[in-house]
Scaffold this active site. Structure first.
Site, PDB file in Angstrom:
ATOM      1  N   ARG A 231       0.850  -1.187   0.000  1.00 19.80           N
ATOM      2  CA  ARG A 231       0.000   0.000   0.000  1.00 19.80           C
ATOM      3  C   ARG A 231       0.889   1.242   0.000  1.00 19.80           C
ATOM      4  O   ARG A 231       1.956   1.277   0.623  1.00 19.80           O
ATOM      5  CB  ARG A 231      -0.926   0.026   1.227  1.00 19.80           C
ATOM      6  N   GLU A 260      -4.086   7.680  -5.516  1.00 17.50           N
ATOM      7  CA  GLU A 260      -4.357   6.902  -6.725  1.00 17.50           C
ATOM      8  C   GLU A 260      -5.712   7.282  -7.309  1.00 17.50           C
ATOM      9  O   GLU A 260      -6.708   7.273  -6.575  1.00 17.50           O
ATOM     10  CB  GLU A 260      -4.327   5.400  -6.397  1.00 17.50           C
ATOM     11  N   HIS A 279      -1.289   0.271  -9.724  1.00 16.37           N
ATOM     12  CA  HIS A 279      -1.956  -0.657  -8.794  1.00 16.37           C
ATOM     13  C   HIS A 279      -2.616  -1.813  -9.548  1.00 16.37           C
ATOM     14  O   HIS A 279      -3.823  -2.055  -9.439  1.00 16.37           O
ATOM     15  CB  HIS A 279      -2.994   0.091  -7.952  1.00 16.37           C
TER      16      HIS A 279
END
Length: 324
Positions: A231, A260, A279
């Site tokens: 993360r 993000e 991601h």
């Protein structure tokens, strides 16, 4: 049961929604796009990909179960859920194929960062040519894995054929494989001191935000390479920019960032030594099918009054009683 699927629009979530509606046709599955108005206030279950805070929970008086669509659950206010009698369950990475997919991608980022793949690709697209240098080979190097959970363990298996020495940190170092030198989590500086590569696989929480900060980066071997597939909140990004700029960190591979999607002017995106992906480490066919199937299994167990094994909390007064 009435089930809400709370998510942001993407190809992955649209595929999940299709699977849920096809498999759970005997339930009512309602799409809820994050940031938009609540479609209803009488959901029995919430499938969550996004922030689930106290205010949202207070607006759902019938809600009895929150099921995350990922192995991570840091965006769910579990304390508030427990107070309100709501069960919380997650999708364990080893059951869904996520751990396998992310571990594979971690190897890609390790190799990509070590070989300065981003710079090489940009040079072919008209970007500045990178001066000839010798890149790092994995063979004979030391890799430190921060967190030996399901992803960290699978990464160990995938790194062995490269002929690396593996060290790690974990809350339970005694459970590490015999060929891994493991340190307690609070000895991170010791573990990273001689590592050529550091890979962050630890679960994110409020307690370990900015786990990799200026002090930890300074403790690393000069010229080390940092990879994060966990993360974004785990890294102090300003400190990382400084460390890359001054050569303390020679390259980085990041699949996750604090914001993000990132702003195009994000300083990390301006550094040629940093390989950033959006991601996507877990996004494979294996993970999609595994996640959908696991969540559907949890839903059917819950509907039958059974307590899923992935329940995270113990509400004192649960809105729905479950049997073990």
């Amino acid at each position: 049961m009435k089930i809400a699927f709370l998510h942001t629009e993407s190809f992955f979530t649209s595929q999940l929604l299709q699977h849920f509606r096809a498999t759970l046709a005997h339930h009512e599955v309602v799409e809820w796009i994050g940031g938009k108005d609540v479609p209803a206030f009488d959901f029995d279950m919430l499938l969550a990909m996004g922030n689930v805070g106290r205010e949202l929970l207070l607006d759902q008086p019938k809600l009895a179960l929150i099921q995350t669509a990922s192995d991570g659950y840091e965006e769910v206010d579990i304390d508030a859920a427990s107070e309100l009698g709501i069960w919380v369950s997650y999708a364990p990475a080893d059951f869904t194929g996520n751990a396998t997919s992310v571990a594979e991608f971690a190897v890609l980022l390790l190799l990509g960062a070590a070989r300065h793949l981003g710079e090489a690709l940009r040079s072919l697209q008209g970007g500045p040519a990178r001066p000839p240098t010798l890149d790092l080979s994995l063979s004979g190097k030391t890799v430190c894995i921060v967190g030996l959970g399901t992803i960290g363990q699978q990464l160990v298996d995938r790194l062995r054929p490269f002929g690396v020495k593996i060290v790690a940190t974990d809350e339970h170092p005694e459970n590490a494989p015999a060929d891994v030198t493991a340190y307690p989590a609070d000895q991170l500086k010791t573990a990273v001191a001689h590592a050529d590569f550091v890979v962050i696989c630890v679960r994110a929480s409020k307690e370990n935000e900015d786990l990799i900060n200026a002090a930890q980066l300074a403790a690393m071997k000069r010229g080390a390479i940092l990879v994060n597939i966990a993360r974004g909140m785990l890294i102090d990004e300003a400190a990382l920019v400084d460390a890359v700029t001054n050569g303390q960190i020679s390259a980085a591979g990041l699949d996750v960032l604090k914001n993000e999607p990132p702003d195009r002017k994000d300083p990390l995106l301006q550094l040629p030594q940093v390989l950033v992906t959006p991601h996507i480490a877990g996004l494979t066919d294996l993970m999609l099918d595994g996640t959908a199937n696991y969540i559907c299994h949890v839903i059917e167990e819950f509907a039958a009054g059974k307590k899923p094994k992935s329940i995270l909390n113990s509400p004192a007064k649960p809105r729905r009683l479950l049997r073990d």
